[in-house]
Design a protein around this motif. Sequence first.
Motif, PDB file in Angstrom:
ATOM      1  N   LEU A 149       0.842  -1.205   0.000  1.00 18.36           N
ATOM      2  CA  LEU A 149       0.000   0.000   0.000  1.00 18.36           C
ATOM      3  C   LEU A 149       0.874   1.252   0.000  1.00 18.36           C
ATOM      4  O   LEU A 149       1.050   1.939   0.994  1.00 18.36           O
ATOM      5  CB  LEU A 149      -0.967  -0.044   1.175  1.00 18.36           C
ATOM      6  CG  LEU A 149      -1.876  -1.284   1.168  1.00 18.36           C
ATOM      7  CD1 LEU A 149      -2.777  -1.311   2.391  1.00 18.36           C
ATOM      8  CD2 LEU A 149      -2.718  -1.344  -0.103  1.00 18.36           C
ATOM      9  N   ARG A 195       1.712  13.352   8.206  1.00 18.63           N
ATOM     10  CA  ARG A 195       2.268  12.349   7.284  1.00 18.63           C
ATOM     11  C   ARG A 195       3.275  12.926   6.298  1.00 18.63           C
ATOM     12  O   ARG A 195       3.585  12.291   5.299  1.00 18.63           O
ATOM     13  CB  ARG A 195       1.137  11.656   6.505  1.00 18.63           C
ATOM     14  CG  ARG A 195       0.235  10.832   7.365  1.00 18.63           C
ATOM     15  CD  ARG A 195      -0.841  10.109   6.560  1.00 18.63           C
ATOM     16  NE  ARG A 195      -0.407   8.782   6.167  1.00 18.63           N
ATOM     17  CZ  ARG A 195      -1.257   7.818   5.771  1.00 18.63           C
ATOM     18  NH1 ARG A 195      -2.553   8.056   5.695  1.00 18.63           N
ATOM     19  NH2 ARG A 195      -0.810   6.626   5.446  1.00 18.63           N
ATOM     20  N   LYS A 232      -1.085   6.469  -3.391  1.00 20.26           N
ATOM     21  CA  LYS A 232      -2.061   7.017  -2.452  1.00 20.26           C
ATOM     22  C   LYS A 232      -1.673   8.410  -1.996  1.00 20.26           C
ATOM     23  O   LYS A 232      -0.492   8.758  -2.094  1.00 20.26           O
ATOM     24  CB  LYS A 232      -2.224   6.064  -1.273  1.00 20.26           C
ATOM     25  CG  LYS A 232      -1.002   5.910  -0.360  1.00 20.26           C
ATOM     26  CD  LYS A 232      -1.208   4.744   0.596  1.00 20.26           C
ATOM     27  CE  LYS A 232      -0.149   4.728   1.675  1.00 20.26           C
ATOM     28  NZ  LYS A 232      -0.284   3.572   2.580  1.00 20.26           N
ATOM     29  N   HIS A 233      -2.598   9.213  -1.511  1.00 19.62           N
ATOM     30  CA  HIS A 233      -4.044   8.975  -1.410  1.00 19.62           C
ATOM     31  C   HIS A 233      -4.671   9.970  -2.359  1.00 19.62           C
ATOM     32  O   HIS A 233      -4.467  11.181  -2.197  1.00 19.62           O
ATOM     33  CB  HIS A 233      -4.529   9.201   0.014  1.00 19.62           C
ATOM     34  CG  HIS A 233      -3.676   8.447   1.034  1.00 19.62           C
ATOM     35  ND1 HIS A 233      -2.480   8.946   1.515  1.00 19.62           N
ATOM     36  CD2 HIS A 233      -3.844   7.248   1.629  1.00 19.62           C
ATOM     37  CE1 HIS A 233      -1.967   8.069   2.387  1.00 19.62           C
ATOM     38  NE2 HIS A 233      -2.774   7.049   2.475  1.00 19.62           N
ATOM     39  N   ARG A 252      -9.553  14.223   9.003  1.00 20.64           N
ATOM     40  CA  ARG A 252      -9.342  13.716   7.642  1.00 20.64           C
ATOM     41  C   ARG A 252     -10.563  12.997   7.075  1.00 20.64           C
ATOM     42  O   ARG A 252     -10.677  12.835   5.870  1.00 20.64           O
ATOM     43  CB  ARG A 252      -8.114  12.807   7.586  1.00 20.64           C
ATOM     44  CG  ARG A 252      -8.209  11.520   8.386  1.00 20.64           C
ATOM     45  CD  ARG A 252      -6.959  10.671   8.197  1.00 20.64           C
ATOM     46  NE  ARG A 252      -6.995   9.475   9.022  1.00 20.64           N
ATOM     47  CZ  ARG A 252      -6.147   8.465   8.915  1.00 20.64           C
ATOM     48  NH1 ARG A 252      -5.200   8.501   8.009  1.00 20.64           N
ATOM     49  NH2 ARG A 252      -6.225   7.426   9.701  1.00 20.64           N
ATOM     50  N   MET A 254      -5.139   4.403  -4.635  1.00 13.72           N
ATOM     51  CA  MET A 254      -5.988   4.432  -3.445  1.00 13.72           C
ATOM     52  C   MET A 254      -6.618   5.817  -3.287  1.00 13.72           C
ATOM     53  O   MET A 254      -5.916   6.826  -3.324  1.00 13.72           O
ATOM     54  CB  MET A 254      -5.175   4.117  -2.182  1.00 13.72           C
ATOM     55  CG  MET A 254      -6.027   4.028  -0.916  1.00 13.72           C
ATOM     56  SD  MET A 254      -5.039   3.921   0.614  1.00 13.72           S
ATOM     57  CE  MET A 254      -4.396   2.258   0.499  1.00 13.72           C
ATOM     58  N   ASP A 263      -9.427   4.008   0.645  1.00 18.58           N
ATOM     59  CA  ASP A 263      -8.662   3.976   1.884  1.00 18.58           C
ATOM     60  C   ASP A 263      -9.533   3.276   2.920  1.00 18.58           C
ATOM     61  O   ASP A 263     -10.755   3.172   2.767  1.00 18.58           O
ATOM     62  CB  ASP A 263      -8.251   5.383   2.335  1.00 18.58           C
ATOM     63  CG  ASP A 263      -7.080   5.316   3.323  1.00 18.58           C
ATOM     64  OD1 ASP A 263      -6.793   4.212   3.845  1.00 18.58           O
ATOM     65  OD2 ASP A 263      -6.442   6.354   3.569  1.00 18.58           O
ATOM     66  N   SER A 308       0.255   3.767   9.746  1.00 12.65           N
ATOM     67  CA  SER A 308       0.228   2.543   8.948  1.00 12.65           C
ATOM     68  C   SER A 308       1.532   2.249   8.214  1.00 12.65           C
ATOM     69  O   SER A 308       1.708   1.163   7.675  1.00 12.65           O
ATOM     70  CB  SER A 308      -0.925   2.602   7.949  1.00 12.65           C
ATOM     71  OG  SER A 308      -0.753   3.699   7.090  1.00 12.65           O
ATOM     72  N   GLU A 319       0.576   9.527  11.195  1.00 11.47           N
ATOM     73  CA  GLU A 319      -0.748   9.453  10.588  1.00 11.47           C
ATOM     74  C   GLU A 319      -1.786   9.613  11.700  1.00 11.47           C
ATOM     75  O   GLU A 319      -1.565   9.189  12.828  1.00 11.47           O
ATOM     76  CB  GLU A 319      -0.897   8.075   9.947  1.00 11.47           C
ATOM     77  CG  GLU A 319      -2.266   7.828   9.378  1.00 11.47           C
ATOM     78  CD  GLU A 319      -2.402   6.410   8.810  1.00 11.47           C
ATOM     79  OE1 GLU A 319      -1.384   5.798   8.463  1.00 11.47           O
ATOM     80  OE2 GLU A 319      -3.545   5.945   8.723  1.00 11.47           O
TER      81      GLU A 319
HETATM   82  C1  BGC Z   1      -4.120   4.820   5.709  1.00  9.47           C
HETATM   83  C2  BGC Z   1      -3.588   4.157   4.467  1.00  9.47           C
HETATM   84  C3  BGC Z   1      -3.277   2.718   4.760  1.00  9.47           C
HETATM   85  C4  BGC Z   1      -4.559   2.049   5.237  1.00  9.47           C
HETATM   86  C5  BGC Z   1      -4.401   0.575   5.549  1.00  9.47           C
HETATM   87  C6  BGC Z   1      -5.276   4.045   6.297  1.00  9.47           C
HETATM   88  O1  BGC Z   1      -5.601   4.541   7.539  1.00  9.47           O
HETATM   89  O2  BGC Z   1      -4.527   6.131   5.407  1.00  9.47           O
HETATM   90  O3  BGC Z   1      -2.447   4.838   4.030  1.00  9.47           O
HETATM   91  O4  BGC Z   1      -2.749   2.095   3.646  1.00  9.47           O
HETATM   92  O5  BGC Z   1      -4.975   2.690   6.420  1.00  9.47           O
HETATM   93  O6  BGC Z   1      -3.712   0.385   6.723  1.00  9.47           O
END
Ligand code: BGC
Length: 741
Positions: free
Chosen positions: A148, A162, A195-196, A206, A239, A274, A418, A490
């Motif tokens: 991902l 992030r 992403k994203h 968010r 994503m 996502d 993540s 994040e």
């Molecule tokens: C994040 C993504 C991540 C996904 C899966 C989301 O909260 O924004 O970047 O890939 O979780 O863990």
Amino acid sequence: MCQDNPVKPISCIPACMAALAAAAPGQPASGAPPYRNAKLAVEERVEDLLSRMTPRERAEMLAGGGWMESHANQRLGIPAIKMADGPLGVRNWAGPSAVTNSASVAPVHATAFPAGIAMAAAWDPELVERTARAVAQEVKALGRDMILGPTVNINRVPLWGRNFEGYGEDPYLASRLAVAYIRGVQGEGVIPSVKHFAANNQEFERHRMDETISERALEEIYYPAFRAAVQEAGAWAVMSAYEKLNGHWCAENPSLLGDTLKKRWGFRGFVISDWGSTYSTAATIDAGLDLEMPGGEPMRHWLAQPSTKRDGNGGGWLEADKVMAALAAGTVKQEAVDDGVRRLLRVMFTAGLFDHPHTPGGAVDTPEQRAVARTAATEGIVLLKNAANALPLDAGHTRSLAVIGPNAKVARTGGGGSSLVLPNYAVAPLEGIKEIAGSRVEVRYALGAPMEGESASASAQAMRDEAVALARRSDAAVVVVGLSSRLESEGFDRKSMDLPAGQDELIEAVAAANPRTTVVVVAGSPVTMTRWIDRVPAVLFAWYGGQEGGHAIADVLFGTANPSGKLPVTFPREWRDATAYGHYPGENLRVAYAEGIYVGYRGFDRRNVEPLFPFGHGLSYTRFEYSGLAVSPARVAPGAPVTVTMTLRNAGSRAGAEVVQVYLHQLHPSEDRPPKELKAFRRVMLAAGESQTVKLELAPQAMSFYSAARKEWVTEPGMFEVLAGASSRDIRLKATFEVGR
Ligand code: BGC
């Protein structure tokens, strides 16, 4: 793979498949359906398999089968796509962040590569591709199919939690690195996820924030890395982002997913949501989302928790029952479902998931992968300041070294959330320094100030006093400060650009005690340095360097490695100087990107604000001289490229790499354009005294801008200035050329 045709990459799937087919183990069993035949073209296999699926089986494909798996179909032998988080290495896939990071889950160890922002600071697409290959090899070795990443969102706000994951503030730099990462991953037959999409530039609210962004800012700043990923690298998956963009959730945004990504850019892969970002059935499918994640029982369990809903997550909308009901009610068309299934199958066949599934048990964290991680960590380090050649530390004059600070003894491999990878080991700066110092230099340590949020064994004053005393009786001091994965992550933004409590005071006190003090910052985004920047001779910005970060820092401090990193973001003196200041985080769940295209250095240039350190800045232990800039042809037809050449000389006494940067400025545009925009760069390694002719191409798109009035990219006739140099504010050479009519 799939790189020959930059415009319609997935149209070359049959060719890609031929390559994969050659490696496929033998013929299909006699009587096996055509889709099992690895020798057939991908599109043929897709159509054959689709034709065998019932409407319900098709609907089932649109929702995940678990937390990190798509839906598998036993009857037809359709495997699940097994995913893992990235992009900085393979993260445990066992469940939501809280679960994945907890000790109760069987840990998955993998190589922790440097943060995306550190990779960006190396300005080295080849290195990013090599790193991505290593990541993808670990994905396969662990029996997964999809990583991902990469994160290619632009660093709009220095406080974004992030920032460390992405490639900085410039769309061109981010595009080059996005393409490199995807080529590396897809070249290994692993599915990436760009992403994203799009404009995930803040964590604050968010799930609910509605961003108002002009078409021009989207086209010129927030889209280019995604567009390059799709059109140049042929990305297999994108994503969607959490927030709303111009009034619609990204996961159900028809202008974003349908019109822009799929129609205009010709994307033929699949769009994955996502985690927990969907809020409807028909609108989501109609807009162009192909796979809702997570799914199945793990999704239901997660959504049932009050905190999940409270945070604003949504999900469960593309479960088969709901899709079937929408089909029956006529709010969703079968073609829309089929389109999603086709896209998923197309990527699965292309990646070889049917023909040679990835099985766990392979080698990870190999010596080769560690070596890539170390090179990447080293190349990304930026020497911000080096008065009177304070660095590298001279072992002849440095018999004793005080290593101080909350990031000295702890290896901070990455930011939080993540992307955080659990490595087998991680080298802290102190460890790296001791290793290289050996018996030549006596290395002693003091914490000096605990990391905010971590426990302390003594009072702040006592700890600082201890550090100051140590610095006073040492020949030199290195203070390693910065952030941690608990403070930069994040899920939330930083509240301020300042270093955590106690760190500024610590630096000031140590610098007062020992004039030979170097500051090393381990963080993923700019920090305020105004209190002490004039009181220390040397500053290194090391980012989060992954598991080899401590070795890289030590190598640069002692000169085993010559720093060559350059800032992929502008470092403002203070938060209030930043281009998004006043337009962040928004009010009443709405944020207007009022600075438009004037993000980062574009805005600093335009408003004439002096940054602390400009975009592109980074020093070396050697000196580079630029000369002989030539632009050819001097007059070019619209739509034709321009070649820029110059001579670069290493005028110092040791080998080193310089990142040559070429910015473009249109002299009299009919619409407002930034004073300069990065349009080409090259990392060039030169031996001491060596000269090289550096040749760079300005693609036709480099001259164009997006005209909102005309709703298209426009190249205007007129004069353009080429600015070549060592940073966005250290322009060494200028030349002009003309775009004719
Ligand atoms: C994040 C993504 C991540 C996904 C899966 C989301 O909260 O924004 O970047 O890939 O979780 O863990």
